[in-house]
Design a protein around this motif. Structure first.
Motif, short mmCIF file in Angstrom:
data_model
loop_
_atom_site.label_atom_id
_atom_site.label_comp_id
_atom_site.label_asym_id
_atom_site.label_seq_id
_atom_site.Cartn_x
_atom_site.Cartn_y
_atom_site.Cartn_z
N PHE A 1 12.66 12.54 4.25
CA PHE A 1 11.68 11.99 3.32
C PHE A 1 11.05 10.74 3.90
O PHE A 1 9.82 10.58 3.89
CB PHE A 1 12.37 11.66 1.99
CG PHE A 1 11.46 11.07 0.96
CD1 PHE A 1 10.79 11.90 0.07
CD2 PHE A 1 11.26 9.71 0.87
CE1 PHE A 1 9.93 11.36 -0.89
CE2 PHE A 1 10.41 9.16 -0.08
CZ PHE A 1 9.75 9.99 -0.96
N GLY A 2 11.87 9.83 4.43
CA GLY A 2 11.36 8.58 4.99
C GLY A 2 10.46 8.81 6.19
O GLY A 2 9.44 8.12 6.35
N MET A 3 10.79 9.79 7.04
CA MET A 3 9.94 10.07 8.19
C MET A 3 8.57 10.58 7.74
O MET A 3 7.54 10.12 8.24
CB MET A 3 10.61 11.10 9.11
CG MET A 3 11.75 10.51 9.88
SD MET A 3 12.64 11.61 11.03
CE MET A 3 11.95 13.19 10.89
N GLY A 4 8.56 11.49 6.80
CA GLY A 4 7.28 12.00 6.30
C GLY A 4 6.48 10.92 5.60
O GLY A 4 5.27 10.81 5.79
N TRP A 5 7.15 10.11 4.82
CA TRP A 5 6.47 9.04 4.09
C TRP A 5 5.91 8.01 5.04
O TRP A 5 4.78 7.54 4.89
CB TRP A 5 7.44 8.41 3.10
CG TRP A 5 6.81 7.77 1.91
CD1 TRP A 5 5.71 8.20 1.24
CD2 TRP A 5 7.24 6.59 1.25
NE1 TRP A 5 5.44 7.36 0.19
CE2 TRP A 5 6.37 6.36 0.17
CE3 TRP A 5 8.29 5.71 1.45
CZ2 TRP A 5 6.51 5.29 -0.69
CZ3 TRP A 5 8.44 4.65 0.58
CH2 TRP A 5 7.55 4.44 -0.48
N GLY A 6 6.69 7.65 6.06
CA GLY A 6 6.24 6.64 7.01
C GLY A 6 5.15 7.13 7.94
O GLY A 6 4.21 6.40 8.25
N MET B 1 -0.53 5.25 -5.08
CA MET B 1 0.44 6.04 -4.32
C MET B 1 -0.19 7.21 -3.59
O MET B 1 0.42 7.78 -2.70
CB MET B 1 1.55 6.55 -5.26
CG MET B 1 2.46 5.47 -5.78
SD MET B 1 3.50 4.72 -4.53
CE MET B 1 4.61 6.05 -4.15
N THR B 2 -1.41 7.58 -3.94
CA THR B 2 -2.10 8.65 -3.22
C THR B 2 -2.95 8.13 -2.07
O THR B 2 -3.53 8.91 -1.33
CB THR B 2 -2.99 9.48 -4.18
OG1 THR B 2 -3.93 8.60 -4.78
CG2 THR B 2 -2.16 10.16 -5.25
N ASP B 3 -3.01 6.82 -1.91
CA ASP B 3 -3.76 6.20 -0.82
C ASP B 3 -2.80 5.95 0.33
O ASP B 3 -1.95 5.06 0.28
CB ASP B 3 -4.38 4.89 -1.29
CG ASP B 3 -5.21 4.19 -0.23
OD1 ASP B 3 -5.28 4.68 0.91
OD2 ASP B 3 -5.79 3.14 -0.55
N THR B 4 -2.93 6.75 1.40
CA THR B 4 -1.98 6.66 2.51
C THR B 4 -1.98 5.28 3.16
O THR B 4 -0.93 4.81 3.60
CB THR B 4 -2.29 7.74 3.56
OG1 THR B 4 -3.63 7.58 4.03
CG2 THR B 4 -2.13 9.12 3.00
N ARG B 5 -3.12 4.62 3.20
CA ARG B 5 -3.16 3.28 3.81
C ARG B 5 -2.36 2.28 3.00
O ARG B 5 -1.70 1.40 3.55
CB ARG B 5 -4.61 2.80 3.96
CG ARG B 5 -5.39 3.62 5.00
CD ARG B 5 -6.82 3.33 4.90
NE ARG B 5 -7.21 3.70 3.52
CZ ARG B 5 -8.42 3.68 3.04
NH1 ARG B 5 -9.40 3.27 3.78
NH2 ARG B 5 -8.68 4.05 1.81
N LYS B 6 -2.40 2.40 1.68
CA LYS B 6 -1.64 1.49 0.82
C LYS B 6 -0.14 1.71 0.99
O LYS B 6 0.63 0.77 1.09
CB LYS B 6 -2.04 1.70 -0.64
CG LYS B 6 -1.47 0.65 -1.56
CD LYS B 6 -2.24 0.67 -2.86
CE LYS B 6 -2.01 -0.52 -3.70
NZ LYS B 6 -2.55 -1.76 -3.21
N VAL B 7 0.27 2.99 1.06
CA VAL B 7 1.69 3.30 1.23
C VAL B 7 2.17 2.82 2.60
O VAL B 7 3.23 2.21 2.71
CB VAL B 7 1.93 4.81 1.04
CG1 VAL B 7 3.35 5.18 1.42
CG2 VAL B 7 1.64 5.22 -0.40
#
Length: 144
Positions: free
Chosen positions: A91-96, A22-28
């Motif tokens: 939240f979704g915008m930041g996560w995406g 979950m800390t790997d931005t590419r995986k998320v």
């Protein structure tokens, strides 16, 4: 004693975020890229988080207090309102866009690099501005 348990729980949570990816931005971002190069492995992470929480809620129904003697937090409201929708969108915008949410950002502070600190600053600014924006929105709705 509560602080010790909080430290232990926070350590397990951070380790779980790191180990699960979950800390790997590419995986998320791969998880969110449903129509592209989709990576479904985070579904197991999310399921692994929801199942123990469902069990915890069932246990709290039978108990009057927590193991350390404190009261349980109230169950979250089930009402879908403007605040929930606005928060979910933010939240979704930041996560995406970035591939991180608040928990993984904190878990990544020691190795995340400069861009992580920019995201952290923006996240904290958004949290600080929330009461101002909420009061303005509430006044706007009340005036209608």
């Amino acid at each position: 004693m509560r602080l010790i348990f909080a430290l232990i729980a926070g350590g397990f949570f951070g380790a779980g975020l790191f180990i699960s990816g979950m800390t790997d931005t590419r995986k998320v971002q791969g998880w969110l890229d449903v129509f592209g190069d989709w990576d479904p492995t985070l579904a197991f992470v999310m399921g692994g988080a929801m199942l123990p929480m469902a069990v915890a809620w069932m246990i709290t129904k039978r108990r009057s207090s927590a193991l350390l003697g404190t009261s349980f937090p109230p169950k979250p409201p089930t009402r879908i309102d403007r605040s929930l929708i606005a928060g979910s969108v933010m939240f979704g915008m930041g996560w995406g866009l970035v591939g991180l949410c608040p928990g993984p950002v904190i878990a990544s502070l020691s190795y995340g690099g400069g861009s992580l600190y920019i995201f952290l600053a923006a996240m904290l600014a958004g949290m600080a501005l929330l009461p101002v924006v909420r009061s303005r929105l509430d006044r706007t709705v009340a005036a209608e």
